[in-house]
Scaffold this motif. Structure first.
Motif, PDB file in Angstrom:
ATOM      1  N   GLN A  70      11.509  11.753   3.385  1.00 17.85           N
ATOM      2  CA  GLN A  70      12.262  10.492   3.257  1.00 17.85           C
ATOM      3  C   GLN A  70      11.471   9.285   3.897  1.00 17.85           C
ATOM      4  OE1 GLN A  70      13.846  12.989   4.768  1.00 17.85           O
ATOM      5  NE2 GLN A  70      15.542  13.449   3.278  1.00 17.85           N
ATOM      6  N   TRP A  71      10.659   9.502   4.824  1.00 16.33           N
ATOM      7  CA  TRP A  71       9.731   8.571   5.433  1.00 16.33           C
ATOM      8  C   TRP A  71       8.924   7.908   4.098  1.00 16.33           C
ATOM      9  CZ3 TRP A  71       8.574  11.233  10.598  1.00 16.33           C
ATOM     10  CH2 TRP A  71       9.826  10.970  11.556  1.00 16.33           C
ATOM     11  N   LEU A  72       8.073   9.134   3.514  1.00 13.55           N
ATOM     12  CA  LEU A  72       7.254   8.495   2.308  1.00 13.55           C
ATOM     13  C   LEU A  72       7.870   7.591   1.294  1.00 13.55           C
ATOM     14  CD1 LEU A  72       5.238  11.905   2.171  1.00 13.55           C
ATOM     15  CD2 LEU A  72       4.241   9.663   2.994  1.00 13.55           C
ATOM     16  N   ILE A  73       9.083   8.271   1.009  1.00 14.72           N
ATOM     17  CA  ILE A  73       9.904   7.423   0.016  1.00 14.72           C
ATOM     18  C   ILE A  73      10.042   6.041   0.543  1.00 14.72           C
ATOM     19  CG2 ILE A  73      12.049   7.233  -1.430  1.00 14.72           C
ATOM     20  CD1 ILE A  73      11.926  10.165  -1.442  1.00 14.72           C
ATOM     21  N   VAL A  78       9.123   0.103   0.783  1.00 21.09           N
ATOM     22  CA  VAL A  78       9.046  -1.248   1.590  1.00 21.09           C
ATOM     23  C   VAL A  78       7.690  -1.813   1.080  1.00 21.09           C
ATOM     24  CG1 VAL A  78       8.379  -2.038   3.987  1.00 21.09           C
ATOM     25  CG2 VAL A  78      10.381  -0.319   3.756  1.00 21.09           C
ATOM     26  N   ASN A  79       6.722  -1.005   1.006  1.00 23.44           N
ATOM     27  CA  ASN A  79       5.420  -1.634   0.512  1.00 23.44           C
ATOM     28  C   ASN A  79       5.361  -2.509  -0.902  1.00 23.44           C
ATOM     29  OD1 ASN A  79       3.814  -1.396   2.913  1.00 23.44           O
ATOM     30  ND2 ASN A  79       3.165   0.937   2.308  1.00 23.44           N
ATOM     31  N   ALA A  80       6.114  -1.637  -1.784  1.00 22.79           N
ATOM     32  CA  ALA A  80       6.293  -2.454  -3.067  1.00 22.79           C
ATOM     33  C   ALA A  80       6.955  -3.524  -3.051  1.00 22.79           C
ATOM     34  CB  ALA A  80       7.079  -1.471  -3.923  1.00 22.79           C
ATOM     35  N   LEU A  81       8.029  -3.694  -2.221  1.00 24.82           N
ATOM     36  CA  LEU A  81       8.814  -5.034  -1.976  1.00 24.82           C
ATOM     37  C   LEU A  81       8.075  -6.071  -1.519  1.00 24.82           C
ATOM     38  CD1 LEU A  81      12.488  -3.525  -1.112  1.00 24.82           C
ATOM     39  CD2 LEU A  81      11.912  -4.694  -3.221  1.00 24.82           C
ATOM     40  N   TYR A 104       8.413   3.653  13.963  1.00 26.84           N
ATOM     41  CA  TYR A 104       7.127   3.787  14.242  1.00 26.84           C
ATOM     42  C   TYR A 104       6.102   4.105  13.103  1.00 26.84           C
ATOM     43  CZ  TYR A 104       2.802   5.208  17.128  1.00 26.84           C
ATOM     44  OH  TYR A 104       1.609   5.130  17.420  1.00 26.84           O
ATOM     45  N   PHE A 105       6.850   5.301  12.434  1.00 25.81           N
ATOM     46  CA  PHE A 105       6.104   5.588  11.067  1.00 25.81           C
ATOM     47  C   PHE A 105       5.788   4.378  10.184  1.00 25.81           C
ATOM     48  CE2 PHE A 105       6.125   7.221   6.775  1.00 25.81           C
ATOM     49  CZ  PHE A 105       5.256   7.951   6.803  1.00 25.81           C
ATOM     50  N   LEU A 106       6.816   3.515   9.981  1.00 26.23           N
ATOM     51  CA  LEU A 106       6.698   2.278   9.115  1.00 26.23           C
ATOM     52  C   LEU A 106       5.621   1.400   9.703  1.00 26.23           C
ATOM     53  CD1 LEU A 106      10.314   1.618   8.027  1.00 26.23           C
ATOM     54  CD2 LEU A 106       8.398   2.759   6.720  1.00 26.23           C
ATOM     55  N   ASP A 107       5.608   1.336  11.132  1.00 27.34           N
ATOM     56  CA  ASP A 107       4.735   0.421  11.967  1.00 27.34           C
ATOM     57  C   ASP A 107       3.144   0.820  11.608  1.00 27.34           C
ATOM     58  OD1 ASP A 107       4.920  -1.786  13.789  1.00 27.34           O
ATOM     59  OD2 ASP A 107       3.692  -0.126  15.284  1.00 27.34           O
ATOM     60  N   LEU A 108       2.913   2.133  11.295  1.00 26.25           N
ATOM     61  CA  LEU A 108       1.749   2.519  11.190  1.00 26.25           C
ATOM     62  C   LEU A 108       1.474   2.670   9.470  1.00 26.25           C
ATOM     63  CD1 LEU A 108       1.585   5.659  13.493  1.00 26.25           C
ATOM     64  CD2 LEU A 108       0.563   3.394  13.835  1.00 26.25           C
ATOM     65  N   VAL A 109       2.248   2.278   8.785  1.00 22.06           N
ATOM     66  CA  VAL A 109       1.522   2.567   7.254  1.00 22.06           C
ATOM     67  C   VAL A 109       2.330   1.171   6.421  1.00 22.06           C
ATOM     68  CG1 VAL A 109       1.974   5.151   7.332  1.00 22.06           C
ATOM     69  CG2 VAL A 109       3.985   3.920   6.519  1.00 22.06           C
ATOM     70  N   VAL A 110       2.998   0.583   7.110  1.00 23.90           N
ATOM     71  CA  VAL A 110       3.520  -0.573   6.046  1.00 23.90           C
ATOM     72  C   VAL A 110       2.194  -1.801   6.045  1.00 23.90           C
ATOM     73  CG1 VAL A 110       4.620  -2.980   6.120  1.00 23.90           C
ATOM     74  CG2 VAL A 110       5.757  -0.791   6.295  1.00 23.90           C
ATOM     75  N   LYS A 111       1.951  -1.970   4.962  1.00 23.84           N
ATOM     76  CA  LYS A 111       0.861  -2.769   4.690  1.00 23.84           C
ATOM     77  C   LYS A 111       1.157  -4.248   4.181  1.00 23.84           C
ATOM     78  CE  LYS A 111      -1.669   0.320   5.863  1.00 23.84           C
ATOM     79  NZ  LYS A 111      -2.283   0.062   7.156  1.00 23.84           N
ATOM     80  N   SER A 112       1.740  -4.944   5.174  1.00 24.10           N
ATOM     81  CA  SER A 112       2.053  -6.307   5.024  1.00 24.10           C
ATOM     82  C   SER A 112       2.370  -6.852   6.369  1.00 24.10           C
ATOM     83  CB  SER A 112       3.320  -6.318   4.132  1.00 24.10           C
ATOM     84  OG  SER A 112       4.095  -7.790   4.158  1.00 24.10           O
ATOM     85  N   ARG A 113       2.310  -8.141   6.389  1.00 25.32           N
ATOM     86  CA  ARG A 113       2.517  -8.849   7.962  1.00 25.32           C
ATOM     87  C   ARG A 113       4.050  -9.446   7.638  1.00 25.32           C
ATOM     88  NH1 ARG A 113      -1.100 -10.787  11.043  1.00 25.32           N
ATOM     89  NH2 ARG A 113      -0.119 -12.789  11.194  1.00 25.32           N
ATOM     90  N   SER A 213       0.090   5.546   0.282  1.00 24.12           N
ATOM     91  CA  SER A 213       0.181   5.240  -1.059  1.00 24.12           C
ATOM     92  C   SER A 213       0.180   6.428  -2.108  1.00 24.12           C
ATOM     93  CB  SER A 213      -0.357   4.023  -1.711  1.00 24.12           C
ATOM     94  OG  SER A 213      -1.967   4.321  -1.727  1.00 24.12           O
ATOM     95  N   LYS A 214      -0.960   7.446  -1.711  1.00 22.64           N
ATOM     96  CA  LYS A 214      -1.141   8.576  -2.728  1.00 22.64           C
ATOM     97  C   LYS A 214      -0.417   9.989  -2.301  1.00 22.64           C
ATOM     98  CE  LYS A 214      -4.802   6.085  -5.323  1.00 22.64           C
ATOM     99  NZ  LYS A 214      -4.782   5.063  -4.289  1.00 22.64           N
TER     100      LYS A 214
END
Ligand SMILES: NC(=O)C[C@H](N)C(=O)O
Length: 333
Positions: A70-73, A78-81, A104-113, A213-214
């Motif tokens: 679920q975290w990867l999905i 989140v990154n696409a939006l 925390y997972f998202l905190d480490l992998v979201v690529k946006s400010r 992403s991959k």
């Protein structure tokens, strides 16, 4: 769409915030994850006055069932939006049991400010003084606020703002359950407006080296919990089941019970990365303190809880097997 209002997308995943009970006094023994995102939005019409809100139902689960898949999905969505210029911020509605882990997972992998705010509730939507509506109202305001840009993933609960890295669910049932005990929450939300008082100094979001992403799976990492009289059964079973990394939730300053240590040493010699953490809840696990980590080739978790150390170790293992590099990551994030 109202001009001048921020565009906020609500990604709904379930939890008690979307839960329903038999009566208005049912605050335990209710069913989580039954109300859909459009009904959640409709229940708080005030949010449409402070943001242009769009809802998406990503999952409909109680958060005890949240996992790597679920975290990867979720992170990819989140990154696409956030890559879209017409999205200013995201709110994720989530069960509270594992909310801190997803954050925390998202905190480490979201690529946006842009702001990402994770929110839940402790009382189901049908309860007297349900906390979901005010928490959602606060979260949407926070996600649409320029003040929240660049702060990493935030948790908005009970009029408080917490940083993803350090917050923990700290009470089984009360509404004030989310706490960042010693390190401290970072702000309040009052009248829908965020007030920030401190920042996290650890790197997050655009400043991390992690890229999901991959990826469509994460390395298997598990937690072995220590207690008086513990042996080596859990460690051996987890290694036999294929763990690539193990977080040891040690007693005290991450101490290793004598009956567990040989199994951890053996696991390390088979290539399993061992992170020494602590079940205590506060404080730094000192490198070369209760164990000679240099000699054992173990990593220490710094101040991360075992469940958050598991997340960082999984992501670390997507980049490297070097314990030196992984230790650097634990002192960076
Ligand atoms: N308050 C809650 O949300 C608890 C629920 N079991 C969940 O995490 O989904």
């Amino acid at each position: 769409q109202t001009a001048g209002l921020p565009n906020v997308t609500i990604l709904a995943t379930g939890g008690t915030i979307a839960g329903t009970g038999a009566t208005s006094t049912t605050t335990v023994g209710y069913t989580a994850a039954t109300v859909g995102v459009q009904a959640l939005i409709a229940a708080v019409p005030e949010i449409t006055k402070v943001a242009n809100v769009t809802g998406e139902q990503v999952f409909q689960i109680a958060s005890e069932n949240m996992g790597n898949e679920q975290w990867l999905i979720l992170a990819k969505r989140v990154n696409a939006l956030l890559a879209q210029p017409n999205v200013d911020g995201i709110v994720i509605t989530h069960g509270t049991d594992t909310l801190e882990e997803t954050a925390y997972f998202l905190d480490l992998v979201v690529k946006s400010r842009k702001p990402v705010v994770v929110v839940g509730s402790m009382r189901p939507s049908t309860a007297l003084s349900a906390d979901g509506p005010i928490n959602l109202y606060n979260a949407v305001n926070l996600a649409g606020s320029p003040a929240a840009v660049g702060k990493g993933v935030l948790v908005a609960m009970n009029d408080q703002i917490h940083a993803a890295r350090d917050v923990t669910k700290a009470n089984t049932t009360t509404a004030d359950t989310f706490r960042t005990a010693e390190l401290g929450m970072i702000g309040y939300i009052q009248g829908g407006k965020p007030f920030f008082y401190r920042d996290v100094t650890r790197k997050h979001t655009v400043d991390t080296e992690f890229d999901i992403s991959k990826l469509d799976a994460l390395p298997q990492v598990d937690v072995a919990y220590a207690y008086a009289n513990v042996g080596d059964v859990a460690v051996k079973a987890l290694v036999a089941a294929g763990a690539k990394g193990l977080v040891h939730a040690g007693v005290g300053n991450g101490s290793l019970p004598a009956k567990t240590k040989p199994a951890l040493v053996a696991a390390r010699s088979q290539g399993v990365v061992i992170v020494r953490s602590a079940r205590v809840g506060q404080g730094i696990v000192a490198r070369n303190g209760e164990a000679n980590d240099d000699q054992l080739d173990f990593v220490v978790s710094d101040t991360l809880s075992p469940q958050k150390a598991r997340i960082l170790l999984m992501l670390a293992l997507t980049k490297t097997n070097s314990t030196k590099e992984i230790q650097r990551m634990f002192y960076t994030y």
